[in-house]
Each structure stands twice: as C-alpha cells, then as structure tokens.
Design a protein around this motif. Structure first.
Motif, mmCIF file in Angstrom:
data_model
loop_
_atom_site.group_PDB
_atom_site.id
_atom_site.type_symbol
_atom_site.label_atom_id
_atom_site.label_comp_id
_atom_site.label_asym_id
_atom_site.label_seq_id
_atom_site.Cartn_x
_atom_site.Cartn_y
_atom_site.Cartn_z
ATOM 1 N N GLU A 376 0.906 -1.039 0.016
ATOM 2 C CA GLU A 376 0.106 -0.022 -0.060
ATOM 3 C C GLU A 376 0.559 1.307 -0.038
ATOM 4 O O GLU A 376 0.656 2.260 -0.566
ATOM 5 N N THR A 377 1.975 1.127 1.030
ATOM 6 C CA THR A 377 2.680 2.434 1.136
ATOM 7 C C THR A 377 3.556 2.789 -0.278
ATOM 8 O O THR A 377 3.808 3.657 -0.867
ATOM 9 N N ALA A 378 4.111 1.316 -0.747
ATOM 10 C CA ALA A 378 4.840 1.446 -2.166
ATOM 11 C C ALA A 378 4.098 1.977 -3.250
ATOM 12 O O ALA A 378 4.681 2.847 -3.802
ATOM 13 N N GLU A 379 2.784 1.560 -3.375
ATOM 14 C CA GLU A 379 2.082 1.943 -4.414
ATOM 15 C C GLU A 379 1.669 3.505 -4.461
ATOM 16 O O GLU A 379 1.823 4.354 -5.502
ATOM 17 N N LYS A 380 1.632 3.908 -3.253
ATOM 18 C CA LYS A 380 1.225 5.379 -2.859
ATOM 19 C C LYS A 380 2.656 6.258 -3.341
ATOM 20 O O LYS A 380 2.471 7.070 -3.951
ATOM 21 N N LEU A 381 3.746 5.667 -2.932
ATOM 22 C CA LEU A 381 5.133 6.202 -3.309
ATOM 23 C C LEU A 381 5.373 6.339 -4.938
ATOM 24 O O LEU A 381 5.699 7.176 -5.284
ATOM 25 N N TYR A 382 5.236 5.212 -5.315
ATOM 26 C CA TYR A 382 5.174 5.339 -6.931
ATOM 27 C C TYR A 382 4.126 6.186 -7.619
ATOM 28 O O TYR A 382 4.649 6.649 -8.609
ATOM 29 N N LYS A 383 3.132 6.209 -7.089
ATOM 30 C CA LYS A 383 2.273 7.296 -7.773
ATOM 31 C C LYS A 383 2.843 8.676 -7.579
ATOM 32 O O LYS A 383 2.443 9.494 -8.773
ATOM 33 N N GLU A 384 3.343 8.956 -6.386
ATOM 34 C CA GLU A 384 3.926 10.291 -6.198
ATOM 35 C C GLU A 384 5.245 10.541 -7.197
ATOM 36 O O GLU A 384 5.173 11.768 -7.640
ATOM 37 N N ILE A 385 5.921 9.397 -7.415
ATOM 38 C CA ILE A 385 7.083 9.630 -8.350
ATOM 39 C C ILE A 385 6.701 9.783 -9.647
ATOM 40 O O ILE A 385 7.286 10.788 -10.186
ATOM 41 N N THR A 386 5.498 9.194 -10.220
ATOM 42 C CA THR A 386 5.356 9.352 -11.646
ATOM 43 C C THR A 386 4.728 10.731 -11.611
ATOM 44 O O THR A 386 4.725 11.285 -12.762
ATOM 45 N N LYS A 387 4.157 11.289 -10.724
ATOM 46 C CA LYS A 387 3.531 12.659 -10.866
ATOM 47 C C LYS A 387 4.929 13.769 -10.804
ATOM 48 O O LYS A 387 4.785 14.545 -11.554
ATOM 49 N N LYS A 388 5.738 13.332 -9.947
ATOM 50 C CA LYS A 388 6.793 14.255 -9.802
ATOM 51 C C LYS A 388 7.860 14.016 -10.904
ATOM 52 O O LYS A 388 8.463 15.094 -11.358
ATOM 53 N N HIS A 389 7.954 12.922 -11.592
ATOM 54 C CA HIS A 389 9.062 12.695 -12.660
ATOM 55 C C HIS A 389 8.096 11.858 -13.641
ATOM 56 O O HIS A 389 8.318 10.940 -13.832
ATOM 57 N N PRO A 390 7.431 12.632 -14.437
ATOM 58 C CA PRO A 390 6.320 11.977 -15.332
ATOM 59 C C PRO A 390 7.169 11.345 -16.482
ATOM 60 O O PRO A 390 6.696 10.643 -17.198
ATOM 61 N N ASN A 391 8.318 11.852 -16.841
ATOM 62 C CA ASN A 391 9.159 11.330 -18.007
ATOM 63 C C ASN A 391 10.063 10.002 -17.697
ATOM 64 O O ASN A 391 10.913 9.867 -18.377
ATOM 65 N N GLU A 392 10.110 9.713 -16.480
ATOM 66 C CA GLU A 392 10.939 8.566 -16.075
ATOM 67 C C GLU A 392 10.478 7.466 -16.341
ATOM 68 O O GLU A 392 9.587 6.762 -15.598
ATOM 69 N N SER A 393 10.810 6.529 -17.376
ATOM 70 C CA SER A 393 10.320 5.246 -17.741
ATOM 71 C C SER A 393 10.507 4.183 -16.616
ATOM 72 O O SER A 393 9.466 3.333 -16.686
ATOM 73 N N ALA A 395 10.488 4.405 -13.534
ATOM 74 C CA ALA A 395 9.341 4.776 -12.458
ATOM 75 C C ALA A 395 8.039 3.955 -13.038
ATOM 76 O O ALA A 395 7.156 3.533 -12.095
ATOM 77 N N TRP A 396 7.784 4.371 -14.150
ATOM 78 C CA TRP A 396 6.454 3.815 -14.793
ATOM 79 C C TRP A 396 6.549 2.156 -14.663
ATOM 80 O O TRP A 396 5.516 1.713 -14.579
ATOM 81 N N HIS A 397 7.709 1.858 -15.083
ATOM 82 C CA HIS A 397 7.919 0.294 -15.250
ATOM 83 C C HIS A 397 7.509 -0.287 -13.859
ATOM 84 O O HIS A 397 6.586 -1.356 -13.874
ATOM 85 N N GLN A 398 8.418 0.291 -12.956
ATOM 86 C CA GLN A 398 8.165 -0.384 -11.486
ATOM 87 C C GLN A 398 6.700 -0.264 -10.872
ATOM 88 O O GLN A 398 6.244 -1.052 -10.371
ATOM 89 N N TYR A 399 6.136 1.068 -11.404
ATOM 90 C CA TYR A 399 4.658 1.227 -10.875
ATOM 91 C C TYR A 399 3.919 0.302 -11.727
ATOM 92 O O TYR A 399 2.906 -0.440 -10.815
ATOM 93 N N ALA A 400 3.998 -0.157 -12.839
ATOM 94 C CA ALA A 400 3.296 -0.978 -13.442
ATOM 95 C C ALA A 400 3.554 -2.480 -12.795
ATOM 96 O O ALA A 400 2.208 -3.131 -12.819
ATOM 97 N N LEU A 401 4.396 -2.784 -12.384
ATOM 98 C CA LEU A 401 4.883 -4.126 -11.812
ATOM 99 C C LEU A 401 3.962 -4.230 -10.556
ATOM 100 O O LEU A 401 3.448 -5.336 -10.162
ATOM 101 N N ILE A 402 4.017 -3.199 -9.794
ATOM 102 C CA ILE A 402 3.083 -3.150 -8.396
ATOM 103 C C ILE A 402 1.698 -3.270 -8.690
ATOM 104 O O ILE A 402 1.079 -3.943 -7.907
ATOM 105 N N LEU A 403 1.315 -2.587 -9.716
ATOM 106 C CA LEU A 403 -0.072 -2.469 -10.162
ATOM 107 C C LEU A 403 -0.458 -3.917 -10.672
ATOM 108 O O LEU A 403 -1.536 -4.612 -10.265
ATOM 109 N N GLU A 404 0.223 -4.844 -11.303
ATOM 110 C CA GLU A 404 0.149 -5.923 -11.914
ATOM 111 C C GLU A 404 -0.010 -6.966 -10.791
ATOM 112 O O GLU A 404 -0.750 -7.830 -10.721
#
Length: 519
Positions: A376-393, A395-404
């Motif tokens: 839960e905390t990790a997903e929240k952090l990844y969501k914040e990271i992708t907002k803060k750094h929207p062009n970091e692939s 970050a999006w890859h790791q965010y996708a992993l935790i969502l999957e």
C-alpha cells in the motif's frame, strides 16, 4: 684496500637506503609522502653542502671522513639517495592521484600489475590465434572464437553509433589491440587489482582493450563479452577524439566519459541494467577525476549513475551528437560546466538534483515493496514519483509491476502505455505491454509483440529467437480467440513459458477461461 672497503660500505648504505625508501613508499599516503620528501630533501641538502665543503677541504669533520675519494663517495651517495627519494614520492603521488589511498598490499599488487604484466601477458596469450579486422587486432583464446566473430559482426553498428555521437567516423590513427581471455581467472591474473565485478579494461598508452568471456560468480548471458567490448571500444574512440580535437583529457569528467561508454554498451547489447547500491548523497562533481570515481565506486554503482545521466541528457536534447558537441564547446569556454550549460540548457546541479531525486524516491518505494512488503505504501510512493517525474520510464515500469501484482489491470495498462510513449524505440516496453494485453485484447497484444520483434531485429544483439517465440504463441492465441475457440486459446497461452514469469496475468487468464468455459 681501504678504497674497496669504502666502496663496499657506500654500496651497502645505498641498498639499505633503497629498502628504506621502498618501505616509506608502501606505507605512507600522499600527504605523508610529501612530508617525508621535503624533510628528507632538506636533510640531504644540508649534508650535500657539508660534503661539498669537505671536498674542497679534503675532509668532513662532521662525519669524520678524510680524503677526497671518500668525500666523493659521500656526494655520490647523497645524489643517488635524493634521486631515489624523489622517484618514490613521485610514484606515491601518481598512485594517490589515480587510485586514491592504497594499502601496502594494494601498492604491491599495482606494481606487480605494471611491472610483471607484460611478461605475464606474453605467457598467457603467447599461443593465441591472431585475427586482423580493419584497425583492430584480435588476440583470442580459442574458446572465445565465436564471441570474437560476433564482436566483428557488431562493428558496423558500432560505426553507425560512432557517427551519431561524434558527428563523423573518427580517423583511426592508431590500431587497437583486443585481448579476448577465456575467463575472469585469467583476467585477474593479468590485473591483480581487479575483481569479477570488472568486466574488462582499456589501456590508453598501449591502445589495448582486454575482455573476457566468463565469470565464475555471476550468471552472465552470452552477450557479456560483447557488451564489455562495446564499452572499452568506446574508450578507444573517446581517446582518439580527444587527441584529434586537442582536448585535455583531465578536463573531461570521468562520469561523462564512462556514461558515453555505457551508452555504447547498452545500444549494442540490449540487456537490462539493474542498479547496485546507490549513494544519493553523491554529486556528479564528486565523480570528476579518476581518483574520485574509483573511491566512489566502492560505495555506489557509479556506472549506473553515469548511464542515467547520459540517458537523461540525450532524452532532454533529443540528439546524441550533443554529447560530443559539449566537448567541442569546451575548447572555447575552457570549462566543461559552462559548455554543458550552454549546449543543454541545464546546470550540473539541476542534473544532479533530477537524477538523484528519482533514485532516492525509487529506492524508498522499492524498499517498502520488496523488503518491507508494504504494498500500500509502495504504491502510494510510486504514484507520487510518476507525478513528480512523469518522463522517467523506469518509475512507470516499476509502478506497472506493483499494479500488476495487485491485479489493478486498468491502471497497470495505462502505466505500460506510458512506458512505450517515453521510450518508443525500446523493445522490452512493447513486450511487457504485449504480455499484459493478453488479458484485454489478443489483437493488440499481437500488434505489440510484432512491434517488439521489429525493434529487436534492429538491435545488433537483440534476442530475436526469444521474441519470435512469443509472437508465434500470441499469434496462435489471437487466431483461436477470433474463432471463439476459447478453451484451445487459453490452453495455448497458459502453456507459454514466457508468460509463466507473469503469475498474476496467468491467474487472471485462468479466471477468464472459467467464465467463458465453466466446464
């Protein structure tokens, strides 16, 4: 007889002095070495003045030495001792400036590497086959013949990348010698200061690259030696570029040169770069000299940081040629930092804040997920990271992993699409998207698989067989799904070896087959 005795005594003193100088060299650091040098030279200078006066008078009362012959021996001893002391302290300074503080054993290993290496090298490679290819001479162990020819196969791609980065094909004014060893054991034998974490080396003075095929403690893929060669060959290109343009090698940051070499590595060999430990308190200015680079490498993955920085510059500028343009601009400004700012519009401090901010945030999220199991905390952090750094692939890859992992499929799909929008030329992004699309749309899953195959074929060392196998599997799956032969379709896709590494996707597909064919 007295003269012979005096000569023997003088010689014995020189031997003892040489031994003492050797001990001083081994056990003092740079600061202590300077103190010893200055103190020794002042003392020897005073003695030298006394002996010169003694030579004129025919005796040295202070040393109770009579006769001009004995006084001449004393002068000779002082001259040789002074020279020896200067040489030892100079070597100590050079080692400190290049490698930082080394222990006595480290200095002995370094001397062994430099003094004995040539003889050892001839012992190891004496019977190696020799292959000439253009400006490169390969000397290789027979077991490495296949990867050596694969390296030659990549040279056309290397040249194209060379033209992109440097704006032209660099004139090969000096040939490159490439030593291809069988394993890390042979490499460390020739490079005593190295470990298996070092995959190869480049000697600028001799224009020699050294690579090897296998590491005992690592499970490397077959492209390991090719990727290492690409890195070391880039050092050779940078070396020639610097000489051709009249640049000062010491003025170019170590992280910048290594980052360009890592760019060549990962453009030629399509492998995933998994970072080691990252010290987020570092700055890129802390990685300017070779000494600082070597010191920092003991506590952080400096190669990953260099690769990330160069990748960010290329993405920000959209043109790899700017990497060499920055160096050419440096001839005008006399400062790498000013040239970097003028060409990229970025300041080094901005680059540092951007890269290290991302790494620090990603590290925090990854620890929460992988070590603390706090999804839960990790997903929240990844969501914040992708907002803060929207062009970091990444970050999006790791965010996708935790969502999957949580089966939040719609959100995971959006994250996967974001990855390919950021890196539209990266085959892995389309492959991962294709895996996920098996849940949603078999037709688009096939399209993404074919796109991944197309990009993989463009890569000099892409794993075409691996991707082609997935294309075949997803093609069968799509064809059966189109014919509404659902049971057969799911049987095909659930037997996929590649998809077996996606357990949550497999689980979701099993749910779908139960809904469509309850029996």
């Amino acid at each position: 007889m007295r003269k012979i005795k005096s000569v023997l005594i003088t010689f014995s003193c020189l031997v003892l002095t040489a031994l003492l100088s050797g001990v001083i060299f081994l056990f003092v650091n740079n600061i202590e070495g300077i103190i010893v040098l200055l103190s020794g030279l002042i003392f020897l200078f005073v003695l030298f003045i006394v002996t010169i006066i003694g030579l004129i008078n025919g005796e040295i009362k202070l040393l109770k030495m009579n006769g001009r012959f004995n006084v001449s021996l004393a002068i000779s001893y002082l001259v040789v001792t002074s020279t020896l002391l200067c040489v030892m302290c100079f070597l100590n300074y050079v080692i400190y400036d290049t490698y930082g503080d080394l222990s006595a054993s480290g200095k002995m290993k370094l001397l062994q590497e430099k003094v004995v290496a040539s003889e050892e090298l001839q012992k190891v490679i004496g019977d190696y086959p020799v292959l000439e290819h253009g400006h490169i001479t390969f000397r290789y162990h027979p077991d490495t013949e296949k990867p050596v020819y694969e390296i030659i196969h990549t040279m056309e791609s290397m040249t194209e990348l060379e033209k992109e980065v440097f704006g032209r094909e660099i004139t090969k004014t000096e040939k490159l010698e490439v030593i291809a060893l069988r394993n890390s054991k042979e490499y460390i034998q020739l490079n005593p200061l190295s470990t298996e974490t070092v995959g190869g080396s480049y000697d600028s003075r001799n224009k020699r690259a050294m690579v090897y095929q296998e590491r005992e403690s690592f499970d490397d893929d077959k492209s390991f030696m090719i990727g290492t060669f690409a890195h070391e060959y880039s050092h050779y290109l940078i070396d020639l570029f610097i000489m051709e343009e009249g640049l000062n090698d010491n003025d170019i940051p170590a992280w910048y040169k290594e980052g360009i070499c890592e760019l060549f590595h990962y453009e030629i060999v399509d492998t995933i770069s998994i970072p080691g430990k990252i010290d987020t308190s570092l700055k890129y200015t802390d990685l300017h000299t070779s000494k600082k680079w070597n010191a920092a490498s003991e506590k952080t993955d400096v190669y990953y940081l260099a690769k990330r920085a160069i990748g960010y510059i290329v993405e920000h500028q959209g043109d790899v040629k700017d990497l060499s343009t920055i160096l050419l601009q440096q001839k005008k400004t006399g400062s790498f930092e000013r040239s970097f700012d003028q060409i990229t519009g970025l300041q080094l401090s901005t680059l540092n804040e951007t890269i290290f901010s991302v790494e620090k945030d990603l590290q925090k999220a990854w620890i929460a997920w992988s070590q603390e199991s706090d999804i839960e905390t990790a997903e929240k952090l990844y969501k914040e990271i992708t907002k803060k750094h929207p062009n970091e692939s990444i970050a999006w890859h790791q965010y996708a992993l935790i969502l999957e992992e949580q089966m939040k499929w719609d959100e995971a799909l959006n994250a996967r699409r974001k990855v390919i929008s950021i890196n539209p030329e990266e085959a892995a992004g389309f492959l991962n998207l294709s895996y996920l699309l098996t849940i949603f749309d078999s037709k688009e899953a096939l399209e993404m698989a074919n796109k991944s195959l197309e990009l993989t074929k463009q890569e000099p060392y892409g794993n075409v067989v691996f991707v082609q196998k997935w294309v075949d599997e997803i093609s069968s799956y799509h064809e059966l799904m189109s014919e509404e032969r659902f049971v057969e379709a799911y049987q095909v896709i659930l037997q996929s070896e590649q998809l077996s590494f996606q357990p949550t996707i497999i689980e979701e597909l099993k749910k779908q087959v139960q809904v469509k064919s309850p029996s």
